[in-house]
Design an enzyme around this catalytic site. Structure first.
Site, PDB file in Angstrom:
ATOM      1  N   ARG A 194       6.134   1.255   2.346  1.00  0.00           N
ATOM      2  CA  ARG A 194       7.160   1.971   1.571  1.00  0.00           C
ATOM      3  C   ARG A 194       8.555   1.626   2.082  1.00  0.00           C
ATOM      4  O   ARG A 194       9.496   1.452   1.303  1.00  0.00           O
ATOM      5  CB  ARG A 194       6.935   3.485   1.634  1.00  0.00           C
ATOM      6  N   ASN A 239       0.884  -1.163   0.000  1.00  0.00           N
ATOM      7  CA  ASN A 239       0.000   0.000   0.000  1.00  0.00           C
ATOM      8  C   ASN A 239       0.926   1.218   0.000  1.00  0.00           C
ATOM      9  O   ASN A 239       1.599   1.477   1.005  1.00  0.00           O
ATOM     10  CB  ASN A 239      -0.897   0.008   1.236  1.00  0.00           C
ATOM     11  N   ARG A 298       0.492   4.205   0.451  1.00  0.00           N
ATOM     12  CA  ARG A 298       0.191   5.225   1.459  1.00  0.00           C
ATOM     13  C   ARG A 298       0.713   4.843   2.843  1.00  0.00           C
ATOM     14  O   ARG A 298       0.652   5.643   3.769  1.00  0.00           O
ATOM     15  CB  ARG A 298      -1.315   5.468   1.516  1.00  0.00           C
ATOM     16  N   CYS A 299       1.227   3.631   2.986  1.00  0.00           N
ATOM     17  CA  CYS A 299       1.676   3.118   4.280  1.00  0.00           C
ATOM     18  C   CYS A 299       3.193   3.252   4.398  1.00  0.00           C
ATOM     19  O   CYS A 299       3.943   2.755   3.565  1.00  0.00           O
ATOM     20  CB  CYS A 299       1.269   1.654   4.404  1.00  0.00           C
ATOM     21  N   SER A 300       3.657   3.902   5.464  1.00  0.00           N
ATOM     22  CA  SER A 300       5.098   4.102   5.641  1.00  0.00           C
ATOM     23  C   SER A 300       5.829   2.777   5.849  1.00  0.00           C
ATOM     24  O   SER A 300       6.956   2.614   5.373  1.00  0.00           O
ATOM     25  CB  SER A 300       5.367   5.058   6.807  1.00  0.00           C
TER      26      SER A 300
END
Length: 117
Positions: free
Chosen positions: A15, A8, A10-12
């Site tokens: 990433r 995802n 948007r997920c740190s």
């Protein structure tokens, strides 16, 4: 080496795990699981490979978690996997699969456990 990350952007944590893979010279298959949810057999395979049970992959802060009554400890893996398939936002991330195993990579450095030596 075949490596897959259910990601995802948007997920740190997601990433971060992807960045670690790339820093180690790995260009994984990236699956944006919210757009392309894993099917039930894939979820079953990931849970089996992790050896943790399906509950370990659930995001408990999602609205669907409460709405579907998933906190009920009597629910089995089949029920939980069906819920994650129907509501992919319930799937915790990132999940990484390498030839050395499958891990929920929270924190992202967990991915190091399944990289080649």
């Amino acid at each position: 080496m075949a490596v897959t990350i259910w990601h995802n952007p948007r997920c740190s944590n997601s990433r971060g795990a992807l960045q670690i893979l790339r820093e180690h010279g790995i260009d994984p298959t990236v699956i944006a699981y919210l757009d392309s949810p894993p099917d039930v057999p894939t979820l079953q395979s990931l849970v089996a490979a992790m050896g943790t049970g399906a509950r370990a992959l659930l995001r408990t802060k999602e609205d669907a978690y409460a709405a579907l009554g998933l906190a009920d400890p009597t629910l089995d893996d089949t029920t939980l996997i069906a819920a994650m398939h129907a509501h992919p936002a319930l799937i915790n991330r990132p999940i990484v699969r390498t030839p050395r195993g499958v891990r929920l990579c929270r924190p992202p450095e967990t991915v190091l456990e399944i990289l080649p030596a």
